[in-house]
Design an enzyme around this catalytic site. Sequence first.
Site, mmCIF file in Angstrom:
data_model
loop_
_atom_site.group_PDB
_atom_site.id
_atom_site.type_symbol
_atom_site.label_atom_id
_atom_site.label_comp_id
_atom_site.label_asym_id
_atom_site.label_seq_id
_atom_site.Cartn_x
_atom_site.Cartn_y
_atom_site.Cartn_z
ATOM 1 N N TYR A 1 1.437 -1.555 -16.186
ATOM 2 C CA TYR A 1 1.486 -2.961 -16.616
ATOM 3 C C TYR A 1 0.700 -3.211 -17.903
ATOM 4 C CZ TYR A 1 4.002 -4.269 -12.475
ATOM 5 O OH TYR A 1 4.985 -4.369 -11.521
ATOM 6 N N LYS B 1 0.526 7.908 -4.630
ATOM 7 C CA LYS B 1 1.507 8.995 -4.684
ATOM 8 C C LYS B 1 0.798 10.213 -5.286
ATOM 9 C CE LYS B 1 5.808 10.381 -4.183
ATOM 10 N NZ LYS B 1 6.403 10.577 -2.848
ATOM 11 N N ASP C 1 2.932 -4.469 -6.532
ATOM 12 C CA ASP C 1 3.943 -5.467 -6.892
ATOM 13 C C ASP C 1 5.153 -5.316 -5.964
ATOM 14 O OD1 ASP C 1 5.344 -7.396 -8.208
ATOM 15 O OD2 ASP C 1 5.496 -6.354 -10.125
ATOM 16 N N ASP D 1 5.957 5.917 -0.548
ATOM 17 C CA ASP D 1 7.286 5.910 0.081
ATOM 18 C C ASP D 1 7.177 5.757 1.596
ATOM 19 O OD1 ASP D 1 6.018 8.345 -0.281
ATOM 20 O OD2 ASP D 1 7.831 9.535 -0.424
ATOM 21 N N ASP E 1 6.268 -7.706 -2.308
ATOM 22 C CA ASP E 1 7.557 -8.397 -2.162
ATOM 23 C C ASP E 1 8.231 -7.957 -0.861
ATOM 24 O OD1 ASP E 1 7.320 -9.611 -4.698
ATOM 25 O OD2 ASP E 1 9.462 -9.369 -5.100
#
Length: 340
Positions: A125, A173, A230, A206, A234
Site C-alpha cells: 500500500y 505467508k 484488507d 490461505d 471484507d
Amino acid sequence: MTKYNISLIPGDGIGPELMKSAKMLLEYMNDKTSVKFNLTEVDAGDYALAKFGKALPDFTLDAIKKSDACLKAPVGESAADVIIVLRRLFDLYANIRPAKSFPNIKSIAENVDLVTVRENTEDVYLGWEFYANTDTVVALRVISEKASRRIAEYAFKTAVMRGKKKKVVSVHKANVLRKSDGLFKNICREVSTKFPQIEYSELYVDACAMNLIRNPESFDVIVTTNLFGDILSDEAAQVVGGLGMGPAGNIGQNFSLFEPVHGAAFDIAGKNIANPSSIFLSIKMMFEWIAEKFRDPLLFTEAIRIETAITSLLKQNYKTIDIGGKLSTSEFTRMLIDFL
Ligand code: NAI
C-alpha cells in the site's frame, strides 16, 4: 462539558447518503444527550478531484488537523489518494475491523465475534510500483520491524481488553515471503511472550481465508499485514452478513479516523437502499475511542446505546434490503433515532 470537533468526509457513491444518516445520529446526540459535537464537513474524493483538481485538497487537510477525530464515508476511484494518504500522514497505524454476528441476518455462522487488527502504513500500500521494462511492473512490499512490533502489541492489548476468547492468531505467508513475512511472524512470536495470558497461534493467509468460512466462531483477534488484512476483513464482514454491517477504525497515537469497511458502492448509489449500520457502528467505535482518549465515560454509554439500538431493531426484523429486509436507508435511520 467538552464539545468534540469532528470532521466529516461525505465522499462519493453511497457516501453522501450514509453521511446524511450519520449527521442525523450525531445531531440527535447534540440535541437530546449530554455528549456534544462541532461538526465540520470537508471535501475529499472523486467529487473534490473534479471540483478542486485534488482528491485531498490542502484546506481539507487543515480542517481535519483541527478536529479531534474524523468520520469518513467511502470515497470512489480516488481512494488511494485520500484514505491511504490520510493513514500515512496521521500515522494511523492500526486498522481495526470488528466482525460480529447480529440477530436475524442470514449468515454462515451465528456466534462470530472477531476483530481484524491490520497493519495500516506499509506493505504494497506504499504504492511503490515501477516499470522494470516496457511490459513488466514491479511492486515493492515493505514490512518493517517497527510497524510489525507496534501492530502486534496493539493486537495483544486488544485481546486483553476484549477479555473474550483471549486468542491472537498472526496471519502471514512466511513459507513463500520468507524475509518480509518471516520478519512479521518472528516479531509477533516475540511480542506473544509478553502476553502469557493470551493463546497465540499462526496461520498462513490461505488457510485463514478458508477457516474464516469453515469455523469463524473460533477466531478472536487476527493480526496481519496490510493487504491480507484488507481482504480478510471484507471476507469476515461477509461471513456475518455483508459489508453493510462492517465498521472500521484507523487508529493513531493522537488522532483517529473511522469509516465503513466498504467502498462507494456505485451500483446502488442514489437509490436510498444502502445499509447505514456500517457508518453507525463506525460512530460507535469513534465514541469508544474518544471516551478512552478524553476520559469521558458519557461517550461509552452512548456507544453502547447505538449498538443496542441496532441489535434491537434487527431482532424485530427491521432491516435494510442488503440483509434481507425491506427498509430504505432513510427509514432505517429514522427508526434508529426514534428507538434512541
Ligand atoms: P464496495 O465495497 O463499494 O461494494 C461491494 C459490494 O457491496 C457492492 O455490491 C455494494 O453494493 C455492496 N455494499 C457496499 N456497501 C454497502 C452498504 N452499506 N449497503 C449495502 N450494500 C453495500 O466495493 P467496490 O465496488 O469494489 O468499490 C467501489 C468503489 O469504492 C471503488 O471506486 C473503490 O476504489 C472505492 N473504495 C473506497 C474505499 C474507501 O473509501 N475506504 C474502500 C474500498 C473501495
